[in-house]
Enzyme design. Structure first.
Site, PDB file in Angstrom:
ATOM      1  N   THR A 181      53.218  43.418  38.776  1.00 39.59           N
ATOM      2  CA  THR A 181      54.817  43.234  39.335  1.00 39.59           C
ATOM      3  C   THR A 181      55.338  43.380  40.644  1.00 39.59           C
ATOM      4  OG1 THR A 181      55.423  45.465  37.969  1.00 39.59           O
ATOM      5  CG2 THR A 181      56.757  44.771  38.707  1.00 39.59           C
TER       6      THR A 181
ATOM      7  N   GLY B 158      51.718  51.406  41.862  1.00 40.66           N
ATOM      8  CA  GLY B 158      51.421  53.092  41.209  1.00 40.66           C
ATOM      9  C   GLY B 158      49.372  53.127  42.671  1.00 40.66           C
TER      10      GLY B 158
ATOM     11  N   GLU C  63      54.669  48.662  31.759  1.00 40.49           N
ATOM     12  CA  GLU C  63      53.537  48.015  31.454  1.00 40.49           C
ATOM     13  C   GLU C  63      53.520  47.834  29.838  1.00 40.49           C
ATOM     14  OE1 GLU C  63      49.369  50.501  31.176  1.00 40.49           O
ATOM     15  OE2 GLU C  63      50.026  51.549  32.804  1.00 40.49           O
TER      16      GLU C  63
HETATM   17  C1  LIG Z   1      57.229  54.631  37.665  1.00 42.70           C
HETATM   18  C2  LIG Z   1      56.731  52.786  37.584  1.00 42.70           C
HETATM   19  C3  LIG Z   1      55.899  52.396  38.122  1.00 42.70           C
HETATM   20  C4  LIG Z   1      55.375  51.123  37.623  1.00 42.70           C
HETATM   21  N1  LIG Z   1      54.015  50.929  37.837  1.00 42.70           N
HETATM   22  C5  LIG Z   1      53.260  49.618  38.031  1.00 42.70           C
HETATM   23  C6  LIG Z   1      52.108  49.093  38.695  1.00 42.70           C
HETATM   24  O1  LIG Z   1      51.653  50.449  38.873  1.00 42.70           O
HETATM   25  N2  LIG Z   1      51.646  48.139  38.952  1.00 42.70           N
HETATM   26  C7  LIG Z   1      52.560  47.160  38.551  1.00 42.70           C
HETATM   27  O2  LIG Z   1      52.699  45.770  38.148  1.00 42.70           O
HETATM   28  N3  LIG Z   1      53.646  47.586  37.764  1.00 42.70           N
HETATM   29  C8  LIG Z   1      53.971  49.313  37.936  1.00 42.70           C
HETATM   30  N4  LIG Z   1      55.297  49.009  37.173  1.00 42.70           N
HETATM   31  C9  LIG Z   1      56.587  48.021  36.641  1.00 42.70           C
HETATM   32  C10 LIG Z   1      57.057  48.072  34.856  1.00 42.70           C
HETATM   33  O3  LIG Z   1      55.448  47.369  34.652  1.00 42.70           O
HETATM   34  C11 LIG Z   1      58.297  46.635  35.740  1.00 42.70           C
HETATM   35  O4  LIG Z   1      58.864  47.293  36.024  1.00 42.70           O
HETATM   36  C12 LIG Z   1      57.740  46.234  34.169  1.00 42.70           C
HETATM   37  O5  LIG Z   1      57.222  45.573  33.366  1.00 42.70           O
HETATM   38  C13 LIG Z   1      59.566  45.793  33.829  1.00 42.70           C
HETATM   39  O6  LIG Z   1      59.548  44.387  34.759  1.00 42.70           O
HETATM   40  P1  LIG Z   1      61.403  44.730  34.960  1.00 42.70           P
HETATM   41  O7  LIG Z   1      60.695  45.928  35.641  1.00 42.70           O
HETATM   42  O8  LIG Z   1      60.897  43.425  36.498  1.00 42.70           O
HETATM   43  O9  LIG Z   1      62.135  44.110  33.877  1.00 42.70           O
HETATM   44  P2  LIG Z   1      62.352  43.192  34.022  1.00 42.70           P
HETATM   45  O10 LIG Z   1      61.317  42.951  33.323  1.00 42.70           O
HETATM   46  O11 LIG Z   1      63.865  42.489  34.872  1.00 42.70           O
HETATM   47  O12 LIG Z   1      63.929  43.040  32.569  1.00 42.70           O
HETATM   48  C14 LIG Z   1      65.254  43.827  33.314  1.00 42.70           C
HETATM   49  C15 LIG Z   1      65.533  44.249  31.654  1.00 42.70           C
HETATM   50  O13 LIG Z   1      65.690  42.999  30.740  1.00 42.70           O
HETATM   51  C16 LIG Z   1      65.129  42.446  29.761  1.00 42.70           C
HETATM   52  N5  LIG Z   1      64.578  41.363  29.166  1.00 42.70           N
HETATM   53  C17 LIG Z   1      63.818  40.657  29.783  1.00 42.70           C
HETATM   54  N6  LIG Z   1      63.503  39.812  29.549  1.00 42.70           N
HETATM   55  C18 LIG Z   1      63.668  39.677  28.064  1.00 42.70           C
HETATM   56  C19 LIG Z   1      64.280  38.661  27.027  1.00 42.70           C
HETATM   57  N7  LIG Z   1      63.526  37.913  27.476  1.00 42.70           N
HETATM   58  N8  LIG Z   1      64.684  38.754  26.034  1.00 42.70           N
HETATM   59  C20 LIG Z   1      65.767  39.574  26.158  1.00 42.70           C
HETATM   60  N9  LIG Z   1      65.449  40.748  27.440  1.00 42.70           N
HETATM   61  C21 LIG Z   1      64.584  40.716  28.272  1.00 42.70           C
HETATM   62  C22 LIG Z   1      63.989  43.407  29.372  1.00 42.70           C
HETATM   63  O14 LIG Z   1      64.479  44.683  27.813  1.00 42.70           O
HETATM   64  C23 LIG Z   1      64.505  44.694  30.523  1.00 42.70           C
HETATM   65  O15 LIG Z   1      65.860  45.750  29.665  1.00 42.70           O
HETATM   66  C24 LIG Z   1      56.346  50.325  37.575  1.00 42.70           C
HETATM   67  C25 LIG Z   1      57.344  50.913  37.254  1.00 42.70           C
HETATM   68  C26 LIG Z   1      57.733  51.929  36.556  1.00 42.70           C
HETATM   69  C27 LIG Z   1      58.915  52.037  36.167  1.00 42.70           C
END
Ligand SMILES: Cc1cc2nc3c(=O)[nH]c(=O)nc-3n(C[C@H](O)[C@H](O)[C@H](O)COP(=O)(O)OP(=O)(O)OC[C@H]3O[C@@H](n4cnc5c(N)ncnc54)[C@H](O)[C@@H]3O)c2cc1C
Length: 697
Positions: free
Chosen positions: A164, A203, A456
């Site tokens: 991410t 993480g 994930e």
């Molecule tokens: C505690 C924590 C630990 C993590 N650890 C890791 C890690 O170790 N390594 C790593 O790589 N990542 C990690 N992550 C990241 C995590 O995998 C991402 O936060 C997750 O994949 C969601 O991506 P985003 O935050 O960019 O949300 P976004 O993709 O920006 O989504 C935001 C909102 O938009 C909506 N949305 C997005 N696209 C669409 C669409 N096409 N149509 C309709 N709605 C949509 C989603 O449903 C969501 O509600 C971690 C996250 C957290 C919270």
């Protein structure tokens, strides 16, 4: 703080003893159990050997002072991170014995999450994501190389998963970190081109990891080939100092799981050997020739591991909070349901049964489906490990299986983790005010659990992706092709379409499975037909899928629930006869309550009339009543010790009030001076302000 246990109060000539009554109430409930509890435990653990394996392990963990979790709910985030790392150090001895990256270790890690979910996550990020990526995306030779560097032994080695970025999460294909091939030195240059491309949430990045699997855009001779996986060293394994060109930071306190050191990473033209690109499915030769993967999803394969684990963990967590809430309901008395009689147990209120017992049935359905998903996952991983990438047929079979796994795990991860969010909160509310007390575990549990809906694979995005692949399966059926796997029932659409309950018996599992298949298949096929129509009108593939977003979400929901119901009835059919009756009631309750919750398509497609729907509603209440006497036996069969429950109102002995009093007074020793006494004194004993008088002008 203890009262005299024989003390009681007389009211209207009747003896009231709220203090000692709960334990005897619990025993009375336990005595109602009509099935062999031990047999049920084996059913949930999928075999006697698993039960015995887990019991031995749990006993050892409970006795191990490193895992003492009495103060867990009171720790601030910095001490929690330290505690978590110390526990990881201790966990290693268990993992080493079980085989660090083995299915046995998986069975250990999942329940371990009940003690400290952050420790479970930190270990899972290393083995489940980092090592999975090395094994699944790397060639055999590459995997052997990283093993020789200590990636399995955690000796001078800790990996993190750098996917991410600040600017992109769900849309992995648009990540911006670059990996530019330098033919002259046979290296890749890893670079963060702007702030939004900073790796974020990673993480283990803030403090502990010294390597990452970095997702970056492969650039060769100026051409962008899309995202691939690269192993990038972050810290010197001996000194733990950051390597040149690496900048990392801590992203700070979160809503939960604060024992994980999530961080950010920026790369400034960091050079790695070409062979650090993971090349099982896609390769770059020393001459700069790029070989593309047969399926883009194969590049993100490591994520499946976590999704499968979360579908299973949904059961592990739901059963824990259900145990607490149902045991509390068996001993808590409030009001009297009958005039002039003693106060009733919460469990005797029909509304309370309706709130909790269907959730119990749902959790049991989640387990059955997640267990089937694990089997598919093991099959695919095994297949993947022995795959000859030069064998086209084998690769094509692998691609089909991987698609099936992607789609099924997406739906099950999303709907199971959501179900557990609802379960934890309903259980909290079912415990009234005590559910809000941190000592009972619901607050921390909720905060730690909900992230499963986001990481994930965000749940909504996963549902859209599962819905897309269902539409694709539906299109195959429309084209006269064969569909295999969990969506195979679509092939029977001709007989499923237009079916209705008619004189069918809603208490027959076959009728209920037929109902779910009929409604789910019609919804999927309608969406597939709508997709074909849009395409025929010249709408692009992307726009057509976007227009069908709501349908995609809804069909993912119906298909996933249909799968869970079928998985549960399949499992019950193979259960020991001594537990089949109670389980069948549970299965019927799950299927009927799911119809009640998803009523509209059953009415829309005419499977049920509104009279039938009334019968469904009555039957849900009926089966809640049928299961009611068995709930304490069922929660006992989950076999969660008081240590793992970590909630004094849910202890096995039912002695809720005494146990809670002990826990609260141990954590907040009475008589401890108030730490802000000075502030109170300054306020309470303040001298009133007197306005100076000006008597003469
Ligand atoms: C505690 C924590 C630990 C993590 N650890 C890791 C890690 O170790 N390594 C790593 O790589 N990542 C990690 N992550 C990241 C995590 O995998 C991402 O936060 C997750 O994949 C969601 O991506 P985003 O935050 O960019 O949300 P976004 O993709 O920006 O989504 C935001 C909102 O938009 C909506 N949305 C997005 N696209 C669409 C669409 N096409 N149509 C309709 N709605 C949509 C989603 O449903 C969501 O509600 C971690 C996250 C957290 C919270």
């Amino acid at each position: 703080m203890k009262a005299n246990n024989t003390a009681s109060l007389l009211k209207d000539g009747k003896e009231l003893n709220t203090f000692t009554r709960p334990a005897s109430d619990m025993q009375a409930e336990r005595d109602r159990t009509s099935f062999p509890v031990r047999e049920m435990t084996h059913f949930f653990n999928n075999g006697k050997e698993n039960t015995e394996f887990l019991e031995k392990l749990f006993e050892r963990i409970q006795r191990d002072p490193a895992f003492n979790n009495k103060d867990f709910y009171d720790l601030d985030y910095k001490p929690l991170r330290q505690r978590t790392f110390e526990q990881i150090g201790r966990m290693w001895s268990y993992l080493d014995e079980l085989g660090a990256d083995s299915p046995l270790a998986r069975r250990f890690l999942s329940p371990f999450g009940m003690i400290n979910p952050s420790a479970q996550t930190r270990v899972s990020v290393h083995y489940g994501l980092f090592v999975s990526a090395l094994r699944g995306q790397g060639t055999d030779k590459q995997y052997e190389f990283w093993k020789s560097q200590g990636c399995l032994s955690l000796n001078r080695f800790y990996g993190c998963f750098g996917m991410t970025e600040l600017g992109h999460g769900s849309n992995v294909a648009e990540l911006e970190t670059t990996a530019t091939f330098d033919r002259a030195t046979d290296e890749f240059i890893i670079h963060t081109p702007n702030t939004a491309a900073t790796k974020w949430w990673i993480g283990g990045a803030a403090h502990s990891s010294n390597h990452t699997v970095c997702f970056a855009r492969l650039i060769v001779d100026g051409k962008d080939y899309g995202v691939r996986n690269f192993v990038v060293p972050l810290r010197d394994p001996e000194s733990h100092n950051l390597l040149p060109g690496i900048a990392v930071g801590d992203i700070g306190k979160k809503m939960g799981r604060d024992g994980i050191d999530n961080g950010w990473i920026q790369f400034s033209n960091v050079r790695i050997p070409r062979t650090y690109m993971l090349m099982r499915y896609s390769q770059v030769t020393p001459e700069g020739k790029v070989i593309e993967p047969p399926l883009a999803q194969l590049t993100y394969g490591a994520l499946i591991n976590g999704r499968v684990a979360m579908a299973y963990d949904s059961w592990v967590w739901a059963r824990r909070f259900l145990t607490i809430a149902l045991r509390y309901a068996a001993v808590r008395r409030q009001f009297s349901s009958t005039e002039g009689r003693e106060e009733s147990k919460l469990l005797d209120y029909v509304l309370h049964q309706r709130r909790l017992i269907p959730l119990l049935a749902q959790a049991i359905g989640i387990e059955a489906a997640a267990t089937e998903l694990y089997r598919l996952f093991d099959e695919v991983t095994h297949h993947q490990a022995s795959l000859d990438t030069s064998d086209r047929k084998a690769v094509s079979d692998m691609v089909d299986k991987t698609k099936e796994l992607f789609s099924l795990s997406a739906g099950l991860k999303a709907f199971s983790t959501w179900a557990t969010v609802d379960t934890i909160d309903e259980c909290r509310q079912a415990c009234g005010g005590l559910g809000y007390l941190s000592a009972t575990g619901f607050g921390q549990g909720f905060d730690d659990w909900v992230v499963n809906c986001t990481w994930e694979g965000d749940n909504n995005v996963l549902c859209l992706s599962a819905g897309r692949s269902l539409i694709q399966s539906g299109c195959k059926v429309l084209d006269g092709k064969h569909v295999t796997g969990a969506a195979d029932y679509l092939g029977r659409i001709k007989t499923l379409r237009g079916k209705s309950l008619a004189s069918g018996d809603l208490r027959d599992p076959k009728v209920l499975v037929g109902a779910w298949e009929s409604v789910a298949a019609q919804a999927v096929m309608d969406a597939a037909e709508a997709y074909k129509k849009l395409r025929a009108r010249g709408v692009s593939d992307k726009a057509a899928f976007e227009e069908l977003s709501i349908d995609r979400f809804n069909i993912a929901r119906l298909h996933t629930r249909c799968f869970q119901i079928k998985a549960l009835f399949r499992k019950i059919a193979n259960a020991n006869p001594s537990i089949q009756k109670v389980l069948t009631n549970v299965g019927l309750l799950f299927a009927l309550w799911s119809i009640e919750k998803n009523g509209s398509p059953f009415l829309q497609y005419g499977f049920l009339t509104s009279d039938d729907m009334n019968k469904v509603i009555d039957l849900v209440t009926f089966y809640c009543g049928e299961v009611r006497d068995q709930v304490i036996g069922i929660t006992d069969s989950f076999n969660i010790s008081d240590f793992f429950l970590n909630s004094p109102i849910g202890n096995y002995d039912g002695n809720a009030y005494e146990n809670l009093m002990d826990s609260v007074t141990e954590r907040n020793v009475p008589g401890t001076p108030c730490p802000y006494q000075d502030a109170m004194n300054a306020f309470f004993k303040r001298t009133p302000y007197e306005q100076p008088r000006l008597d003469e002008i």
